[in-house]
Write an enzyme that holds these catalytic residues in place. Structure first.
Site, short mmCIF file in Angstrom:
data_model
loop_
_atom_site.label_atom_id
_atom_site.label_comp_id
_atom_site.label_asym_id
_atom_site.label_seq_id
_atom_site.Cartn_x
_atom_site.Cartn_y
_atom_site.Cartn_z
N SER A 6 -9.85 -0.25 7.02
CA SER A 6 -9.28 -0.13 5.67
C SER A 6 -8.64 -1.38 5.09
CB SER A 6 -8.27 1.00 5.62
OG SER A 6 -8.95 2.22 5.47
N LYS A 62 0.85 -1.20 0.00
CA LYS A 62 0.00 0.00 0.00
C LYS A 62 0.88 1.24 0.00
CE LYS A 62 -3.90 2.04 2.57
NZ LYS A 62 -4.78 1.90 3.75
N SER A 105 -9.66 2.14 2.85
CA SER A 105 -8.76 2.82 1.95
C SER A 105 -7.78 1.92 1.20
CB SER A 105 -7.96 3.87 2.73
OG SER A 105 -7.15 3.25 3.71
N1 GLN Z 1 -12.93 4.56 6.28
C1 GLN Z 1 -12.38 4.97 7.53
C2 GLN Z 1 -11.91 6.38 7.41
O1 GLN Z 1 -12.18 6.99 6.44
C3 GLN Z 1 -11.24 4.07 7.89
C4 GLN Z 1 -10.02 4.33 7.10
C5 GLN Z 1 -8.87 3.46 7.46
O2 GLN Z 1 -9.03 2.43 8.11
N2 GLN Z 1 -7.69 3.92 7.09
O3 GLN Z 1 -11.29 6.93 8.28
#
Ligand code: GLN
Length: 487
Positions: free
Chosen positions: A179, A80, A155
């Protein structure tokens, strides 16, 4: 030549590599060929490091010839793009870091390299890991391989898509509020968020430091255990890392769940949940019972509904502090055409950050400001403790909790992008786990109209073995993980 080597799991590829029936160079080329064919449709990769990968593959073949038996040697991996890779751009899918090339490797990357891994590139993501759909990437949106008009989740959407589409054997993601698990669920792959502090965060670009964890996205549970073996350990460079011994996570994989107690928290079957998702997860829990587990169906975790609010105070607060470093002076994007220092800083942040990142910085700055700190941040921390205690109590009675990973199947690209609250709601089932620092895994558990459904298994702190065992038993008794998208 068309072969399906890119579809091999880590353990299958390892077996062939060891038996000299396949070389790492061939395996790497199969992935590169697949990338060439499907990447124009899915857009999962930010950077492809083909030259480096082929060099590493050649080196891995030499190692294997010399008797190296590490299960990750010679296997291609995708990282990532918020995990630092020495000499390889690490953009966080942000304009702010478009030209950032880290001078060092994250600990997890160093560990994979020590295992003889082949790094094939960097995966697209929501900017600075803020989002649930990969639509917040400043570079491009990734498309779900099961239906290209839909989001892959986020994400870590690039990582999940690449694994599901067969572009890569496995990938690393990061999980602050879901994410890894949510995109794993949306793409029908296996994704694990380890216990907070189990895997080093050194070299992970910080979003919300008390919630962030790195973890694997793989094609099956065995692979997940193999990758966790490689990345989990104490690291003196991460002050929150714990010096607990790391077991061999493959040893716990068994198909007998006899004696395991499973709780099904009713608050996770939220109003507005898609009925096919609920049905699939209830059917999956029946399967766990058949395998020997004892399920209690009416467990209550009454603070669950507050998790979303707590998360959206704590995560933005920490983000606002972490992202203060992007001022155009130290590294990253710099707005040069300014008359004063303040103007340079302001314009750097104005052009360098996307809308969602700015929204989080504003929310966090507000929650931390004098006069509001007690009412918002401090209160959120107190509720965080209650949520954690509630889980502790539940784990007095249960070995694991089982829930859906997301309330819906993947939604359409564009459907939620203008409605942040709707977008935030897609993580209701995953956020509480980060708030409590627990380990959780998402595994394939069905389909609705050809779209994936994920099941989440939550464990006690440092009980990765228990959730891997349950996940493995379910996987071995079902065929969901074998289905691959046709693109
Ligand atoms: N979707 C959540 C956010 O927008 C979690 C994101 C993540 O786990 N990096 O913060």
């Amino acid at each position: 030549m068309i072969n399906n080597h890119n579809r091999l799991t880590i353990h299958e590829a390892h077996r062939l590599l060891k038996a000299k029936q396949l070389s790492s160079v061939e395996l790497t080329k199969a992935c590169l060929e697949r990338i060439r064919r499907v990447e124009p449709k899915v857009h999962a990769l930010v950077t492809i490091t083909d030259e480096l990968a082929l060099r590493q593959a050649q080196k891995a073949d030499e190692l294997i010839a010399a008797g190296d038996t590490n299960p990750l040697t010679g296997i291609p991996v995708l990282i990532k793009d918020n995990i630092c890779t020495k000499g390889i751009p690490t953009t966080c899918s942000s304009k702010m870091l478009e030209n950032f090339v880290p001078p060092y490797d994250a600990t997890v990357v160093e560990r994979l390299n020590n295992c003889g891994a082949v790094v094939l590139g960097k995966a697209n993501m929501d900017e600075f890991a803020m989002g649930s759909s990969t639509e917040n990437s400043a570079l491009f949106t990734t498309h779900n391989p099961w239906d290209l008009s839909r989001v892959p989740g986020g994400s870590s959407g690039g990582s999940a898509t690449a694994v599901a589409a067969g572009e890569i054997i496995y990938a690393l993601g990061s999980d602050t509020g879901g994410s890894i698990r949510q995109p794993a669920g949306f793409c029908s792959v296996t994704g694990l968020k380890p216990t907070y502090s189990r895997v080093s965060r050194y070299g992970l670009v910080a979003f919300a430091s008390s919630l962030d964890q790195i973890g694997p996205l793989t094609q099956d549970v065995t692979d997940c255990a193999l990758v966790l073996n490689a990345i989990a350990d104490y690291d003196s460079r991460d002050s929150t890392s714990v010096p607990y011994p790391t077991p061999d996570y493959t040893q716990c994989l068994s198909t007998n769940l006899k004696g395991l107690r499973i709780g099904v928290p009713k608050e996770y079957f939220v109003e507005g949940m898609q009925t096919e998702v609920e049905t699939a997860i209830r059917t999956a829990i029946n399967k766990l019972e058949e395998l020997g587990a004892r399920a209690e169906w009416e467990v209550s975790l009454p603070h669950t509904p507050y998790a979303l609010a707590v998360y959206y105070i704590i995560a933005p607060s920490e983000a606002s502090a972490n992202l203060a470093r992007y001022d155009g002076v130290k590294y990253g994007f710099s707005y040069l055409d300014a008359d004063s220092m303040w103007e340079a800083m302001e314009k750097t942040r104005q052009y360098g950050f996307g809308a969602e990142v700015k929204r989080r910085i504003m929310l966090g700055t507000y929650a931390l400001s004098a006069g509001y700190y007690d009412a918002y941040y401090l209160k959120a921390q107190k509720v965080r403790t209650l949520i954690r205690q509630e889980f502790d109590q539940a784990f007095d009675k249960f070995d694991a909790l089982v829930t859906p990973t997301s309330p819906t199947v993947p939604f359409k690209i564009g459907e939620k992008i203008d409605d942040p609250l709707q977008m935030y709601l897609s993580d209701v089932c995953t956020l509480p786990i980060n708030i409590a620092g627990l380990p959780a895994i998402s595994i394939p558990a069905g389909f609705a109209d050809g779209l994936p459904i994920g099941m989440q298994i939550i464990g006690k702190p440092f009980a990765e073995e228990t959730i891997l065992k349950i996940a493995y038993a379910y996987e071995q008794a079902t065929e969901w993980h074998k289905r691959k998208p046709k693109i």
